[in-house]
Structures are given as structure tokens and as C-alpha cells.
Scaffold this active site. Structure first.
Site, mmCIF file in Angstrom:
data_model
loop_
_atom_site.group_PDB
_atom_site.id
_atom_site.type_symbol
_atom_site.label_atom_id
_atom_site.label_comp_id
_atom_site.label_asym_id
_atom_site.label_seq_id
_atom_site.Cartn_x
_atom_site.Cartn_y
_atom_site.Cartn_z
ATOM 1 N N SER A 220 0.857 -1.192 0.000
ATOM 2 C CA SER A 220 0.000 0.000 0.000
ATOM 3 C C SER A 220 0.887 1.234 0.000
ATOM 4 C CB SER A 220 -0.850 -0.017 1.285
ATOM 5 O OG SER A 220 -1.527 1.197 1.473
ATOM 6 N N TYR B 254 -1.726 -0.812 10.600
ATOM 7 C CA TYR B 254 -1.834 -1.122 9.160
ATOM 8 C C TYR B 254 -0.537 -0.752 8.437
ATOM 9 C CZ TYR B 254 -3.858 -1.180 4.449
ATOM 10 O OH TYR B 254 -4.111 -1.438 3.118
HETATM 11 N N1 LIG Z 1 -8.840 -0.191 -0.324
HETATM 12 C C1 LIG Z 1 -7.734 0.533 -0.240
HETATM 13 O O1 LIG Z 1 -7.757 1.774 -0.117
HETATM 14 C C2 LIG Z 1 -6.382 -0.140 -0.352
HETATM 15 C C3 LIG Z 1 -5.264 0.654 -0.675
HETATM 16 C C4 LIG Z 1 -4.019 0.039 -0.787
HETATM 17 C C5 LIG Z 1 -3.897 -1.313 -0.551
HETATM 18 N N2 LIG Z 1 -5.004 -2.054 -0.232
HETATM 19 C C6 LIG Z 1 -4.818 -3.487 -0.007
HETATM 20 O O2 LIG Z 1 -5.471 -4.187 -1.044
HETATM 21 C C7 LIG Z 1 -5.906 -5.468 -0.571
HETATM 22 C C8 LIG Z 1 -7.386 -5.648 -0.837
HETATM 23 O O3 LIG Z 1 -8.078 -4.627 -0.117
HETATM 24 P P1 LIG Z 1 -9.618 -4.274 -0.369
HETATM 25 O O4 LIG Z 1 -9.751 -2.806 -0.275
HETATM 26 O O5 LIG Z 1 -10.149 -5.008 -1.542
HETATM 27 O O6 LIG Z 1 -10.240 -4.902 0.976
HETATM 28 P P2 LIG Z 1 -11.670 -5.580 1.264
HETATM 29 O O7 LIG Z 1 -12.678 -5.020 0.344
HETATM 30 O O8 LIG Z 1 -11.872 -5.482 2.733
HETATM 31 O O9 LIG Z 1 -11.386 -7.105 0.880
HETATM 32 C C9 LIG Z 1 -10.471 -7.852 1.630
HETATM 33 C C10 LIG Z 1 -10.392 -9.244 1.045
HETATM 34 O O10 LIG Z 1 -9.456 -10.010 1.823
HETATM 35 C C11 LIG Z 1 -10.088 -11.213 2.248
HETATM 36 N N3 LIG Z 1 -9.551 -11.632 3.540
HETATM 37 C C12 LIG Z 1 -9.500 -10.933 4.692
HETATM 38 N N4 LIG Z 1 -8.957 -11.678 5.673
HETATM 39 C C13 LIG Z 1 -8.655 -12.882 5.124
HETATM 40 C C14 LIG Z 1 -8.074 -14.071 5.615
HETATM 41 N N5 LIG Z 1 -7.689 -14.193 6.896
HETATM 42 N N6 LIG Z 1 -7.889 -15.113 4.760
HETATM 43 C C15 LIG Z 1 -8.270 -15.009 3.471
HETATM 44 N N7 LIG Z 1 -8.827 -13.913 2.937
HETATM 45 C C16 LIG Z 1 -9.023 -12.855 3.761
HETATM 46 C C17 LIG Z 1 -11.573 -10.878 2.309
HETATM 47 O O11 LIG Z 1 -12.387 -12.019 2.151
HETATM 48 P P3 LIG Z 1 -13.030 -12.834 3.397
HETATM 49 O O12 LIG Z 1 -13.328 -11.835 4.474
HETATM 50 O O13 LIG Z 1 -14.214 -13.495 2.808
HETATM 51 O O14 LIG Z 1 -11.963 -13.824 3.765
HETATM 52 C C18 LIG Z 1 -11.712 -9.975 1.087
HETATM 53 O O15 LIG Z 1 -11.866 -10.739 -0.081
HETATM 54 C C19 LIG Z 1 -5.526 -5.492 0.905
HETATM 55 O O16 LIG Z 1 -4.283 -6.132 1.083
HETATM 56 C C20 LIG Z 1 -5.426 -4.020 1.265
HETATM 57 O O17 LIG Z 1 -4.620 -3.820 2.400
HETATM 58 C C21 LIG Z 1 -6.237 -1.498 -0.136
#
Ligand SMILES: NC(=O)c1ccc[n+]([C@@H]2O[C@H](COP(=O)([O-])OP(=O)(O)OC[C@H]3O[C@@H](n4cnc5c(N)ncnc54)[C@H](OP(=O)(O)O)[C@@H]3O)[C@@H](O)[C@H]2O)c1
Length: 228
Positions: A140, A153
Site C-alpha cells: 500500500s 496497518y
Molecule cells: N482499499 C484501499 O484503499 C487499499 C489501498 C491500498 C492497498 N489495499 C490493499 O489491497 C488489498 C485488498 O483490499 P480491499 O480494499 O479489496 O479490501 P476488502 O474489500 O476489505 O477485501 C479484503 C479481502 O481479503 C479477504 N480476507 C480478509 N482476511 C482474510 C483471511 N484471513 N484469509 C483469506 N482472505 C481474507 C476478504 O475475504 P473474506 O473476508 O471473505 O476472507 C476480502 O476478499 C488489501 O491487502 C489491502 O490492504 C487497499
């Protein structure tokens, strides 16, 4: 179809950025393994990929449990003969001042974001060393600089970059990079920053992942690739 005959595991691909990555890579012809903890979500995404003419299977798994990680990797190899690419995308967000952060909350963020990335790399690298693999770890912008209220985080996403850079120097035949997006319009962002506008759409992150998968030679081993 630039990724035909390539099999790719995308963790946390039942929703959010992971869902977009899974569908984008499927459109390039990849065999996509959709995995996460919520059975209904991963089944739906996998079905949508197959209904659109792609090739996908879903395997339930928690990235923090090594038995689950091994099972996802072994089932992938059983189904597709090999595993070519991994996108370590599953992640957990938390917005709290450090003095408000409970120990269990801190541990959960570190478990999903750091231990999950570690467990997948530990178990998949030996399977990839003979076949020119690619690993993209989703860090990130919060993995590049400290941000108030995102201490746990940020710590976890800095750690993802450390794991990426170290592993990149340990392997011979696997390309390993980190992708560091700014804020992305997903459920995680909306939960943490209600009413605010994100820098990126999840489609833009998925597009960047597809570019890395199709043209890994454009990126340096161990590189942190930033997109805002
Ligand atoms: N959104 C942002 O602004 C942003 C910015 C930079 C980086 N990121 C990174 O991008 C990635 C995706 O983020 P997002 O925004 O799409 O988040 P999100 O909408 O909350 O989705 C998170 C995903 O991770 C899965 N997950 C969570 N805990 C898990 C576990 N213990 N085992 C397996 N799967 C798990 C969830 O599925 P289940 O709960 O069904 O397992 C879900 O599919 C993350 O690494 C986040 O840190 C996000």
C-alpha cells in the site's frame, strides 16, 4: 489471450480489489483460483468468471492458517498441473490511534497482512522455482510512509515490503514485487474513511496487476511499484 495456460492464485478474491484482479486476469486467459474465507463470495466470483467464458475454480481458505494455504496450493497444482502466479491480496484494514489499538486488533492486522503473505511465499516458492513464477504482494502507499491512525496497518504494509525485498534476493527463478496503491474505492476504504473519495478505482489496480503479469520484465526484482 496473453495469460493462456497460466494458473494464478488470487487471495481475498471474493470481493474488493481481489475480485477485480481475478476477473481481469481471467479475461487475459489465465486459470484463476479464487480464494477467501467467505464461501458464497468466492463461489459467486468463480461462477461469474466461468459464465463469461473464463476458467476458474474456488477454494475456501484463510491466509493465516498454514494448512489452508498448503491446501489451496496443492489443489491448484492438482487441477492445473502447476502454479505460475500468486497475488497476495487478502488484507485487513484498521483505523485507530496506536494508544486505542487493542493487542488483539494489532495481532489480527499483522496476522492477515504479514503472516498471510509470509505463509503463501514460504509454501509456494518451492513450487515455482522450476517454472519461472511470479509473486505480486499487495502492500500500500501506507507501506511507504507513516499515516496517522493507521499505525498497525502501516507497520503491516511496511513489513510486506520487507518480506518482498528479502525473498526477491533469495530466489533464482521467481519474480517477486510489491504493489503499493494509494487509496482504492472498495468496502475496506468505505468502512475506514466514510464519505471520503479514494484515489483509485479497483479496476485501475487490476489493470496494473495484469500489466505486471503480462510484462514482468518491465519491473525490477523486489521493486515496490507505486500507483496513485
Ligand atoms: N482499499 C484501499 O484503499 C487499499 C489501498 C491500498 C492497498 N489495499 C490493499 O489491497 C488489498 C485488498 O483490499 P480491499 O480494499 O479489496 O479490501 P476488502 O474489500 O476489505 O477485501 C479484503 C479481502 O481479503 C479477504 N480476507 C480478509 N482476511 C482474510 C483471511 N484471513 N484469509 C483469506 N482472505 C481474507 C476478504 O475475504 P473474506 O473476508 O471473505 O476472507 C476480502 O476478499 C488489501 O491487502 C489491502 O490492504 C487497499
Amino acid at each position: 489471450m496473453k495469460l493462456e495456460n497460466k494458473s494464478v492464485i488470487v487471495t481475498g478474491s471474493g470481493r474488493g480489489i481481489g475480485e477485480y484482479i481475478a476477473k481481469r486476469l481471467a479475461r487475459e486467459g489465465a486459470n484463476v483460483i479464487v480464494t477467501g474465507r467467505t464461501a458464497r463470495d468466492i463461489e459467486n466470483v468463480s461462477k461469474e468468471i466461468n459464465d463469461a467464458g473464463g476458467r476458474s475454480i474456488f477454494i475456501k481458505g484463510d491466509v493465516t492458517i498454514e494448512k489452508d494455504v498448503k491446501e489451496v496450493i496443492h489443489k491448484t497444482i492438482k487441477e492445473f498441473g502447476k502454479v505460475d502466479m500468486l497475488v497476495n491480496n487478502a488484507g485487513k484494514g484498521l483505523k485507530k490511534y496506536i494508544w486505542e489499538t487493542g493487542v488483539e486488533e494489532f495481532e489480527e492486522v499483522m496476522d492477515v497482512n504479514v503472516k498471510g503473505t509470509f505463509l503463501y511465499m514460504k509454501n509456494i516458492i518451492p513450487e515455482m522455482e522450476n517454472s519461472k513464477g511470479l509473486i505480486i504482494n499487495i502492500s500500500s502507499g501506507a507501506g511507504k510512509e507513516g499515516i496517522p491512525e493507521l499505525g498497525a496497518y502501516c507497520a503491516s504494509k511496511f513489513a510486506v515490503i520487507g518480506l518482498t525485498e528479502s525473498a526477491a534476493l533469495e530466489v533464482n527463478n521467481v519474480k517477486i514485487v510489491a504493489l503499493c496503491p494509494g487509496s482504492v474505492d472498495t468496502g475496506m476504504f468505505k468502512r475506514l474513511f466514510p464519505g471520503e473519495k479514494a484515489d483509485l478505482k479497483p479496476e485501475e489496480v487490476a489493470q496494473k496487476v495484469a500489466d505486471i503479469c503480462i510484462h514482468p520484465e518491465k519491473y525490477r526484482q523486489g521493486q515496490s511499484i507505486e500507483i496513485y
